[in-house]
Design a protein around this motif. Structure first.
Motif: not given
Length: 430
Positions: A202-227
């Motif tokens: 029900e979930l393809n691998l491409i969507s999962l990879l996009v989600a993982v990349i999105l998570m990394v980008v969002v976490v990095a952005g949050c760290v930059l924003l906080q620091e």
């Protein structure tokens, strides 16, 4: 990092604070799994499987709302009371004067906030009990309804007490850590569900990879924003006191881009969920229309979400940071910003700079909060909740807690060095 955590448990005071915090979080998670009497838990689970705003509310309660447990209301009543009290302090001169009276005045404001928490908890508990009774999930007598209301209100008061105890005797901000624990507790379940969807196709691998990349980008952005911070260079003039010369060094004032931290996200979410909860108590086409307008994910909700994030970013920054006090302290000790006269011009300059960087931080805060939600709907991963609100809270609270632990370590290590020097050379006995 591993050495720092090992050192933290070697220091008795810091170890006690960390263990106390973990103990309070364990009690909070234990209360989240204790159901309220008279609730059909299976019917509640089926209703929450539909997702929507209920899942969003349950995220802040750490799964307690799904079970309608003793801690079903979570920290929502306390947050609502805090928002109202901070707004009243700005509007009512008597409360503003009370806040400036020192510890005694702040204690009275804390007491008013606690009574406000009880009021909001009572309103929410009565409303939720009536709503669940109309849905057929709560089937009991009037006495059973009273027991359910008293139980959930008591749970809200207990959550408030746990948060205050963590703040006073533990590490980090207690209320923020409780929200953090509730969000993090859902990550293993989300990972298991995502893996199950991937195995069933029900979930393809491409969507999962996009989600993982999105998570990394969002976490990095949050760290930059906080620091991220803007450093204003400050020069201190030389002063001659007796035979000694003081001052003359250069330093800086660190102005944080996101001075308010995760508070704007929490406040904005709580304010927007309040009208939706109120409209749930009414029936009719107009009530359904208003529910759809204020439901998380709708266009009206997102626009108001951005506006409230920017508003609370400025509001909370104005509460915690006073340019006039900073300018007066600099003038008192002979400090000045190059090219700016001491006193009022300095405070106006600091306020101008703070206004600009707060706008950038607030806009970036809103973007980080909305982009993952939009991408989640595009990728079609409704069960894997990794919205910007949750990420910002988790990253912000984690960084704040780690900074407090580091500060405690630096303080303890500094004292330890002094003691060793005193034993070996006797240099500090004067």
């Amino acid at each position: 990092m591993i050495d720092s955590f090992r050192d933290a448990f070697r220091l008795p005071d810091l170890k006690r604070k960390i263990l106390f915090t973990l103990g309070m979080l364990f009690i909070f998670r234990l209360g989240a799994h204790m159901p309220t009497p008279g609730i059909d838990t299976e019917a509640m689970a089926r209703m929450f499987e539909q997702g929507g705003v209920l899942g969003f509310l349950d995220m802040f309660a750490g799964g307690a709302l799904r079970r309608f447990s003793v801690f079903a209301l979570g920290v929502a009543p306390y947050i609502n009371a805090s928002i109202v009290m901070q707004l009243l302090v700005v509007v009512i001169p008597a409360l503003e004067k009370l806040q400036k009276e020192g510890d005694e005045g702040r204690k009275k404001i804390v007491m008013y906030t606690r009574w406000g928490t009880v009021f909001f908890a009572l309103v929410q508990a009565v409303g939720m009990t009536i709503w669940l009774r109309n849905l057929g999930i709560f089937s009991g007598t009037l006495l059973d309804a009273i027991v359910a209301v008293v139980t959930t209100v008591t749970g809200a008061i207990a959550v408030m007490w746990l948060g205050e105890e963590v703040t006073d005797h533990g590490i980090g901000n207690g209320i923020s850590l409780l929200i953090f624990a509730g969000i993090v507790a859902r990550i293993p379940e989300a990972l298991v569900q995502t893996w199950s969807l991937l195995r069933m196709g029900e979930l393809n691998l491409i969507s999962l990879l996009v989600a993982v990349i999105l998570m990394v980008v969002v976490v990095a952005g949050c760290v930059l924003l906080q620091e991220g911070q803007r450093r204003l260079p400050v020069q201190y003039a030389k002063r001659v006191v007796g035979n000694k010369v003081y001052g003359g060094q250069s330093t800086f004032i660190p102005l944080r881009v996101n001075q308010a931290g995760v508070i704007p996200i929490i406040f904005a979410s709580s304010v927007l969920l309040f009208p939706y909860t109120i409209f749930r108590f009414f029936s009719g086409d107009w009530a359904v229309t208003m529910q759809n307008l204020f439901a998380p994910g709708s266009a009206v909700y997102m626009v108001l979400y951005v506006v409230l994030i920017v508003f609370f970013a400025y509001f909370y920054t104005a509460v915690v940071f006073n340019p006039v006090d900073v300018a007066n302290n600099m003038k008192k000790y002979g400090g000045f910003i190059l090219g700016i006269r001491p006193g009022r011009p300095t405070s106006e300059y600091i306020e101008k700079v703070m206004t600009r960087i707060t706008l950038g931080g607030a806009v970036f805060l809103a973007v980080v909060a909305l982009v993952p939600t939009l991408m989640t709907s595009v990728v079609n991963m409704s069960t894997f909740y990794f919205g910007g609100t949750a990420v910002l809270i988790v990253v912000g609270v984690a960084l704040d807690t780690v900074h407090q632990i580091e500060a405690q370590l630096l303080m303890r290590h500094y004292e330890g060095i002094l003691k060793r020097r005193d034993k070996t050379g006797g240099l500090l006995r004067l």
